[in-house]
Structures are given as structure tokens and as C-alpha cells.
Scaffold this active site. Structure first.
Site: not given
Length: 394
Positions: A134, A165, A167, A249, A349, A376-378, A380
Site C-alpha cells: 500500500l 516498505w 514486507t 483491521d 534498563q 499497520e498504522g502508527t 497516531e
């Protein structure tokens, strides 16, 4: 929809079949993947042999009906198996997720019978590898601005352009491609196509030198006068954006499961280290400051698990009712991915200098976790999707 709204026959109680698929995936990951994960992360070499074995076990097409080469299991089985694989190696989890959620799911939902027989069977059974394309160099979340084009010419489309990008692109036999057929309509002008990568006009671009999930091959792909039969169009012209979002989704549930696996790996490594490492005359697990980290990690992991199971059950119910599960998938993906990053950070850590060393897998968990907040969508984008759903701005 919440867990409380699910019918009695769809609950969070795992069946013996669910336990079996989880144990099968766990055993395979521990016995076959664990021993090669670090080596493939270092070299970036695609793990062909273990991917073939995953296919033979049914892990590359878990929800695809048996008649199309899959295992014929449900979404909960899928997330359980993906979690176990990703817990050992997120790269294998990525390959598995793309094959299941993005490629196989897209064709099963929107493909013709002929397309399912030609493309779905071999990919779901693991004999071939599928990919999903996409994103473009200048078009990520805003798919309405993509520059690639598919122009109708008789019974074919001529496709030109560059995608980024992607995959599994360097190893994919087939790709579910989204490109523009009517640019003036923006996202409503996007159309989906099934691409054979061995045809003239298809070229691999540069392979991405990634921070993490390095054994999962990712690259650009370039189309130069690629002729695609109209029979390979998925859905109608202009259906591409709807198909892409529906498939995402499912993809977000997959990435949430991958993130959960990474978080669990980081958590378990921390528990083990805190029981072994000594400082100031006692095991470091005795220090309250580190105990608080464990408490936060465990709580976020279990909350992520419930959100993922909720999304999986929503998808299962959607198969019966036709209802979308966008909200549940986005919430699961958002929280689980940020949990993976949180747990991986805390694990580094807790391990101190050893957490920064490649001698232990903790630094790999840290590198692998970051991508779950992006693809698959950030995070944000997930927050935007969730807010718009709740505000009725759909």
C-alpha cells in the site's frame, strides 16, 4: 462492542483446540526458531526453511478454510499462535502476520473463486509467500496521494510506479497491490490487484536496512510497464481503499499479537535476570524500584492480552453479523504496541550494561518492538481512528 456483549458461546475460555494450537506454536518456536533467531537477525537472511515448516504446520494460513489450503481455525487460534512465535522471534512473527492477516485474509474476503484457487491455496499452505503493498515513498497513511498508476488497456491494466516498505517483497511470489486507477478521486480512485512477481515489468527496488525485524525481508518494488490481466483485479475499480482498510483491521490484530509476544519475551527475560543478578549483597529482584517495573510490565501485558482477545472475538462475531471491528482492532494495536516498547525499554534498563549487549536477546526485543508502533498504522493513526469512531466521524 465489549466482552460483556459477546454471546455465551463466544467467550474468553480457551478450548482444547486453542490450547493445542498454542502449544504447537510454542514448541515449534522454541525448538526450531530460537536457535536461529540471533543469527538471522545479524545476517538479515530470510529464514526460508523455518517458514516452510511453519506452512506445513498450518501457521501460514490459520483462518483460511481447509479447502483453500489453510488450517480452518478461528481468529483466537491465530493470535495465540502468533504470540508464541513472536515471543521467540518477531521476524518470523512479521512473516506469519503478513501472510495470514494481509494477503490470505484479503483474497479470502474479496477474491473470486478462481482467484482463491490460483493464489490462496499455495500461500495459505506455505508453499508460496504473499505480500501486501500500500505504502509509497511519498504516500504512507495518506493513500489518496499515491503516485503509482494502473491504466486500463483492453483486457489488461498497465501498471507503473514505485512502492515502498513492502514486507516480504524480496521473496514474495504474489503481492496484493493497491494503486491508482482514477487519481482525481483520491482514495476513492484506488484499486487492488493480485501481482505475480515473476512477470515482466516487476522489479525489486532497494532492500531496507532496518533497525529491527531484520530477518523479515523488506524492500521497494518497481513497476515498469507491468501488464496485469483484468482477471487479477481484486474487487471493482475504486474498491481498493475499502479493501485495504478492511484488511488492515485484521492486520492490526496480528501486529498487536506480535507486540504482545515481544513484551512477554522482554518481561520473562527481566524476571529471570532479577532472580540471578546480585548487587549490594542481594538479588536485584529485592529492590523495590525494580519490582515496580515488573508490576507495570505485567499489568500492561495482561491488559494488552484482553484487548487482543476482545478484538479477536469481535472479528469472529463479525464473520456472523457482518459488523466491522475497526475500533477493537485499533485499541488492541495501539495499546499492545506501546506496551511492547515500554516493556522492552524497561528490560534493557533492568539488565543494565548487559541489556545493551548483543550477548543477550534483550536489545533485539528493543529494536523489534519499535516497528509495532509504526506499521499497520502508527500510534497516531490508531488514536485518530479510535477518536473518530467514538465521535461518530466515520
Amino acid at each position: 462492542m465489549s466482552l460483556a456483549e459477546l454471546p455465551a458461546e463466544m467467550s474468553l475460555t480457551l478450548t482444547s483446540e486453542h490450547e493445542m494450537i498454542r502449544q504447537t506454536a510454542r514448541d515449534f518456536a522454541q525448538n526450531e526458531i530460537a536457535q536461529i533467531a540471533a543469527e538471522h537477525d545479524e545476517s538479515g537472511e530470510f529464514p526460508f526453511e523455518t517458514v516452510k515448516k511453519m506452512g506445513a504446520l498450518g501457521l501460514m494460513g490459520i483462518e483460511v478454510p481447509e479447502e483453500y489450503g489453510g488450517a480452518g481455525l478461528d481468529t483466537l487460534s491465530y493470535v495465540l499462535a502468533l504470540e508464541e512465535v513472536s515471543k521467540v522471534d518477531a521476524s518470523h512473527g512479521t512473516i506469519m502476520s503478513v501472510n495470514n492477516s494481509l494477503f490470505c485474509n484479503g483474497i479470502y474476503l474479496f477474491g473470486t473463486e478462481a482467484q482463491k484457487k490460483k493464489y490462496l491455496f499455495n500461500v495459505a499452505s506455505g508453499k508460496k509467500i504473499g505480500a501486501y503493498s500500500l505504502t509509497e515513498p511519498m504516500s504512507g497513511s495518506d493513500s489518496g496521494t499515491m503516485k503509482s498508476r494502473a491504466v486500463r488497456e483492453g483486457d489488461s491494466y498497465i501498471i507503473d510506479g514505485r512502492k515502498s516498505w513492502v514486507t516480504s517483497a524480496p521473496v514474495a511470489d504474489y503481492i496484493l497491490l493497491f494503486t491508482m486507477t482514477t487519481p482525481e478521486k483520491k482514495h476513492k480512485g484506488v484499486t487492488a490487484f493480485l501481482i505475480d512477481t515473476d512477470q515482466p515489468g516487476f522489479n525489486q527496488g532497494k532492500k531496507e536496512p532496518k533497525l529491527g525485524i531484520r530477518a523479515s525481508a523488506t524492500s521497494e518494488i518497481v513497476f515498469d510497464n507491468y501488464r496485469c490481466s483484468a482477471e487479477n483485479r481484486l474487487g471493482q475499480e475504486g474498491d481498493g481503499f475499502k479493501i485495504a482498510m478492511t484488511v488492515l483491521d485484521a492486520g492490526r490484530i496480528g501486529i498487536a499479537s506480535q507486540a504482545l509476544g515481544i513484551a512477554e519475551a522482554a518481561y520473562e527475560a527481566s524476571i529471570k535476570y532479577m532472580g540471578e543478578r546480585e548487587a549490594f549483597g542481594q538479588k536485584i529482584g529485592q529492590f523495590q524500584g525494580l519490582q515496580f517495573k515488573i508490576a507495570d510490565m505485567k499489568t500492561r501485558i495482561e491488559a494488552s492480552r484482553l484487548l487482543i482477545y476482545n478484538a479477536a472475538l469481535a472479528k469472529m462475531r463479525g464473520k456472523q453479523t457482518g459488523a466491522r471491528y475497526t475500533l477493537e482492532a485499533s485499541m488492541a494495536k495501539l495499546f499492545a504496541s506501546e506496551t511492547a516498547m515500554f516493556c522492552a525499554h524497561e528490560a534493557v534498563q533492568i539488565h543494565g550494561g548487559m541489556g545493551y549487549s548483543k550477548e543477550l536477546p534483550v536489545e533485539r526485543y528493543f529494536r523489534d518492538a519499535k516497528i509495532t508502533e509504526i506499521y499497520e498504522g502508527t500510534s497516531e493513526i490508531q488514536r485518530m481512528v479510535i477518536a473518530r469512531q467514538e465521535l461518530g466521524l466515520r
